[in-house]
Design an enzyme around this catalytic site. Structure first.
Site, PDB file in Angstrom:
ATOM      1  N   CYS A   2      36.248  35.876  32.327  1.00  0.00           N
ATOM      2  CA  CYS A   2      36.118  35.316  30.978  1.00  0.00           C
ATOM      3  C   CYS A   2      36.853  33.973  30.840  1.00  0.00           C
ATOM      4  O   CYS A   2      37.826  33.723  31.552  1.00  0.00           O
ATOM      5  CB  CYS A   2      36.718  36.276  29.965  1.00  0.00           C
ATOM      6  SG  CYS A   2      36.061  37.928  30.068  1.00  0.00           S
ATOM      7  N   TRP A  74      32.694  37.940  30.803  1.00  0.00           N
ATOM      8  CA  TRP A  74      32.298  38.609  32.045  1.00  0.00           C
ATOM      9  C   TRP A  74      32.484  40.088  31.774  1.00  0.00           C
ATOM     10  O   TRP A  74      33.623  40.553  31.629  1.00  0.00           O
ATOM     11  CB  TRP A  74      33.195  38.120  33.183  1.00  0.00           C
ATOM     12  CG  TRP A  74      32.724  38.420  34.553  1.00  0.00           C
ATOM     13  CD1 TRP A  74      31.666  37.849  35.197  1.00  0.00           C
ATOM     14  CD2 TRP A  74      33.324  39.325  35.491  1.00  0.00           C
ATOM     15  NE1 TRP A  74      31.571  38.350  36.471  1.00  0.00           N
ATOM     16  CE2 TRP A  74      32.569  39.253  36.685  1.00  0.00           C
ATOM     17  CE3 TRP A  74      34.416  40.183  35.455  1.00  0.00           C
ATOM     18  CZ2 TRP A  74      32.873  40.005  37.810  1.00  0.00           C
ATOM     19  CZ3 TRP A  74      34.723  40.936  36.573  1.00  0.00           C
ATOM     20  CH2 TRP A  74      33.951  40.839  37.734  1.00  0.00           C
ATOM     21  N   ASN A 100      40.576  37.537  26.739  1.00  0.00           N
ATOM     22  CA  ASN A 100      40.438  37.734  28.190  1.00  0.00           C
ATOM     23  C   ASN A 100      41.377  38.865  28.571  1.00  0.00           C
ATOM     24  O   ASN A 100      42.501  38.917  28.060  1.00  0.00           O
ATOM     25  CB  ASN A 100      40.867  36.486  28.973  1.00  0.00           C
ATOM     26  CG  ASN A 100      39.858  35.373  28.880  1.00  0.00           C
ATOM     27  OD1 ASN A 100      38.825  35.527  28.241  1.00  0.00           O
ATOM     28  ND2 ASN A 100      40.172  34.249  29.506  1.00  0.00           N
ATOM     29  N   GLY A 101      40.970  39.706  29.503  1.00  0.00           N
ATOM     30  CA  GLY A 101      41.830  40.807  29.922  1.00  0.00           C
ATOM     31  C   GLY A 101      41.186  42.137  29.576  1.00  0.00           C
ATOM     32  O   GLY A 101      39.992  42.185  29.234  1.00  0.00           O
ATOM     33  N   GLU A 481      36.911  35.744  57.723  1.00  0.00           N
ATOM     34  CA  GLU A 481      36.661  34.798  56.637  1.00  0.00           C
ATOM     35  C   GLU A 481      35.212  34.295  56.679  1.00  0.00           C
ATOM     36  O   GLU A 481      34.552  34.180  55.643  1.00  0.00           O
ATOM     37  CB  GLU A 481      37.662  33.630  56.716  1.00  0.00           C
ATOM     38  CG  GLU A 481      37.445  32.509  55.725  1.00  0.00           C
ATOM     39  CD  GLU A 481      37.418  32.947  54.257  1.00  0.00           C
ATOM     40  OE1 GLU A 481      37.823  34.072  53.944  1.00  0.00           O
ATOM     41  OE2 GLU A 481      36.937  32.141  53.438  1.00  0.00           O
ATOM     42  N   LYS A 485      32.446  34.714  53.775  1.00  0.00           N
ATOM     43  CA  LYS A 485      31.742  33.561  53.204  1.00  0.00           C
ATOM     44  C   LYS A 485      30.239  33.797  53.214  1.00  0.00           C
ATOM     45  O   LYS A 485      29.553  33.576  52.241  1.00  0.00           O
ATOM     46  CB  LYS A 485      32.087  32.324  54.046  1.00  0.00           C
ATOM     47  CG  LYS A 485      32.320  31.054  53.333  1.00  0.00           C
ATOM     48  CD  LYS A 485      33.629  30.882  52.643  1.00  0.00           C
ATOM     49  CE  LYS A 485      34.020  31.946  51.676  1.00  0.00           C
ATOM     50  NZ  LYS A 485      35.421  31.885  51.283  1.00  0.00           N
ATOM     51  N   GLU A 488      29.233  36.557  50.673  1.00  0.00           N
ATOM     52  CA  GLU A 488      29.434  36.159  49.274  1.00  0.00           C
ATOM     53  C   GLU A 488      28.293  35.300  48.737  1.00  0.00           C
ATOM     54  O   GLU A 488      27.879  35.472  47.604  1.00  0.00           O
ATOM     55  CB  GLU A 488      30.714  35.323  49.135  1.00  0.00           C
ATOM     56  CG  GLU A 488      31.995  36.125  49.028  1.00  0.00           C
ATOM     57  CD  GLU A 488      33.201  35.224  48.814  1.00  0.00           C
ATOM     58  OE1 GLU A 488      33.461  34.359  49.667  1.00  0.00           O
ATOM     59  OE2 GLU A 488      33.882  35.383  47.794  1.00  0.00           O
ATOM     60  N   LYS A 599      35.423  33.527  39.738  1.00  0.00           N
ATOM     61  CA  LYS A 599      36.332  32.670  40.487  1.00  0.00           C
ATOM     62  C   LYS A 599      37.740  33.256  40.567  1.00  0.00           C
ATOM     63  O   LYS A 599      38.345  33.274  41.626  1.00  0.00           O
ATOM     64  CB  LYS A 599      36.387  31.269  39.847  1.00  0.00           C
ATOM     65  CG  LYS A 599      37.301  30.287  40.562  1.00  0.00           C
ATOM     66  CD  LYS A 599      36.839  30.018  41.975  1.00  0.00           C
ATOM     67  CE  LYS A 599      37.743  29.114  42.756  1.00  0.00           C
ATOM     68  NZ  LYS A 599      37.479  29.193  44.211  1.00  0.00           N
TER      69      LYS A 599
END
Ligand code: AGP
Length: 604
Positions: A2, A74, A100-101, A481, A485, A488, A599
């Site tokens: 959010c 979100w 948010n939260g 990693e 990537k 994702e 993010k």
């Protein structure tokens, strides 16, 4: 995740808030909303499921006002919908809240409010905050918010407007970021500086348990129990332009290409040639303390956890201190033994990841020394830790991390060199690592020039339904990693294994339809890695090697420049960022906003 943006001043608020929301889009969201204090009094709200442009299309022509709050949501409680989008208004339409939260005791509070006759308009946990504020009999808005928050359990970053108090916005923070933007006769509130940086670079970051009142020409901060706090605005170093795409088609591409400059930034001003070491100003760890460290435990999530794995191997290799990296999300739930001689390091690009923050708080409660390796200056983890190293990658907008991964690993190399030179690393080895570090920006540039070839490879591998990534020792975190990537952003299933583990199980998966990406540095394990490729070839598996020279056993090799063995993982990851990028592009994916991801994960 959010996003919040709010404004109070003299300008027309709706366009300002919509622009702010657009700047928060990168965080991932499913609906958005805006509320303003109308010129003739009262609050006016518009909400829309979907993108900010859908919200914008619904904003009526007559929507004038100079105070407002807005939100990108979100979903956590209740599906994405117009009703569940914030701001949430009370039944009379006097109070508006963006949150948010997560309110942990939302069902309990909701049941009580419903028993008292409150009719809820949404399925969200956030709406309880609105009704609690609306029902408070306190005289001031600040008191009403304070009373409401007393019964709320969980995390929040909120901004509140009230039709009876049109001269102010009240904000509060507990576990979810809130920053105030201080302008000339205008004030902003946001969950992320991205939303306000094109208007002001003077910011105040609220601490947990802190509240703020914003008026057009004034702001004040205080604790949730009412005690005044001092808040001196700090200047944000990042330019508004760093949030633009700068001629690239995606933020991810821009951020991959920025890596030579980003690495240059993390090195700048830190190398000390005289003593073949580095200066790390904010470490707050003197030489005697550094010598007393018996173990290093690194904690992070996702990409930061992988960067921490390479960090651990750098610290163990250069400083000869046993070190390992663990997902913070796991660490905090296993009642870890906290050892006074262990140095704990929290790694986070955003500095706001809830699991990492919670691990830091638990460690500090137990008396541990915790450092941070963080990108966002002044973020919660940066503030909560005892000192640390900023990675100076600049803002990373794409949901998937690229330049921050690279810069975090370089920051770990600096820390490892610093600790090593305080302990037993020789001057010659110190020099060798410094030369290696200095060579990185140019070597990364050299890798980036291979983009067209990597793009062709990606077109070929994009047909795969599943891919295997293997590497040994230093190469294993690179494989992890790279596979993260790829999954994702391309949604291709990918597995990463230590090459040494192949014959203990995963070899069963190898067949022509399951290509393998092998990390094959020119180091003491070269022959072992070649043997692993041999095993794959014998099962008709296709291989793409990332190596320092052409590999006979591989169907394709991406050749990267050689650096020092310890620093090679930094370079070997870069072509695989491009591989993931072009694979996702070939598959037509939404690269900057991959499905289901946000993010920064500021909730559990
Ligand atoms: C990276 O590509 C991911 N989106 C994710 O794994 C991320 O690294 C993780 O959520 C941790 O974030 P942080 O570094 O901001 O703490």
């Amino acid at each position: 995740m959010c996003g919040i943006v709010g404004y109070i001043g003299k300008r027309d608020v709706a366009p300002l808030l919509l622009e702010g929301l657009q700047r928060l889009e990168y965080r991932g969201y499913d609906s958005a909303g805006i509320v303003i204090a109308g010129k003739s009094g009262g609050l006016k709200a518009v909400k829309a499921k979907g993108r900010v442009r859908e919200l914008e299309a619904r904003v009526p022509k007559r929507f004038a006002g100079t105070t407002g709050i807005a939100h990108t949501r979100w979903a956590t409680h209740g599906a994405p919908s117009d009703e569940n989008a914030h701001p949430h208004l009370d039944t009379e339409g006097k109070v508006a809240v963006v949150h948010n939260g997560i309110v942990d005791n939302a069902s309990e509070l909701r049941a009580k409010l419903e028993a008292d006759g409150v009719v809820f308009a949404s399925e969200t946990d956030s709406e309880v905050i609105t009704h609690l504020i609306a029902r408070s009999q306190a005289a001031s808005l600040e008191e009403k918010v304070r009373e409401a928050l007393k019964v709320v359990e969980g995390t929040y970053g909120i901004a509140v407007m009230h039709a009876d108090f049109p001269d102010r916005i009240v904000a509060a923070r507990n576990g979810s970021p809130v920053v105030l933007g201080i302008g000339e006769k205008e004030m902003f509130v946001a969950s992320d500086v991205a939303a306000l940086i094109s208007h002001t670079r003077q910011v105040v970051t609220l601490d947990d348990g802190e509240m703020a009142t914003l008026k057009a020409d004034d702001f004040r901060t205080y604790t949730t129990s009412g005690t005044r706090t001092t808040a001196t605005p700090e200047t944000v170093e990042w330019e508004a332009a760093s949030y633009d795409m700068g001629g690239h088609d995606t933020y991810m591409h821009k951020e991959i290409c920025e890596q030579p400059d980003a690495v240059d930034r993390v090195l700048r001003g830190r190398i000390d040639d005289k003593f073949s070491t580095v200066h790390l100003g904010g470490l707050n760890l003197d030489a005697r303390e550094a010598r007393g460290i018996r173990r290093v435990k690194i904690l992070g999530c996702g990409t930061s956890f992988h960067a921490g794995m390479i960090g651990a191997s750098l610290i163990e290799g250069l400083a000869r201190i046993p070190a390992d990296s663990e997902p913070a999300s796991e660490f905090r739930y296993r009642n870890p033994v906290v050892d006074p001689d262990t140095l704990y390091i929290a790694v986070s690009q955003s500095g706001e990841t809830y699991d990492v923050l919670a691990a830091v708080q638990e460690l500090k409660r137990k008396g541990a020394r915790v450092l941070g390796v963080v990108n966002v200056v002044g973020s919660a983890i940066a503030r909560e830790t005892d000192g640390g190293v900023y990675v100076h990658a600049g803002p990373e907008v794409c949901v998937v991390s690229t330049k921050c991964f690279t810069n975090t690993v370089v920051a770990f190399a600096l820390l490892a060199l610093h600790l090593g030179r305080i302990r037993d690393l020789s001057v010659a080895d110190g020099k060798r690592i410094i030369e290696g570090l200095r060579a990185l920006p140019e070597q990364i540039q050299e890798i980036l020039t291979q983009e067209e070839d990597i793009k062709k490879l990606a077109a070929d591998y994009a047909e795969a339904k599943s891919m295997m990534f293997i590497g040994r020792v230093r190469g294993y975190p690179v494989a992890l990693e790279a596979s993260l990537k790829l999954k994702e952003i391309s949604y291709i299933h990918a597995e990463a294994y230590p090459a040494s583990e192949l014959k203990h199980g995963p070899l069963a998966l190898i067949e022509p339809a399951m290509p393998t990406v092998a990390i094959v540095p020119d180091d003491s394990l070269l022959e072992k890695n070649r043997a692993a490729m041999e095993e794959i070839k014998a099962r008709s598996g296709r291989i793409l090697a990332v190596a320092h020279r052409e590999q006979e056993k591989a169907d394709h090799t991406i050749v990267v420049p050689k650096n020092e063995d310890e620093l090679d993982p930094i370079l070997m990851g870069i072509p695989l960022q491009l591989l993931a990028y072009h694979t996702a592009l070939a598959l037509g994916r939404d690269i900057d906003k991959p499905r289901n991801l946000a993010k920064s994960v500021t909730v559990e």
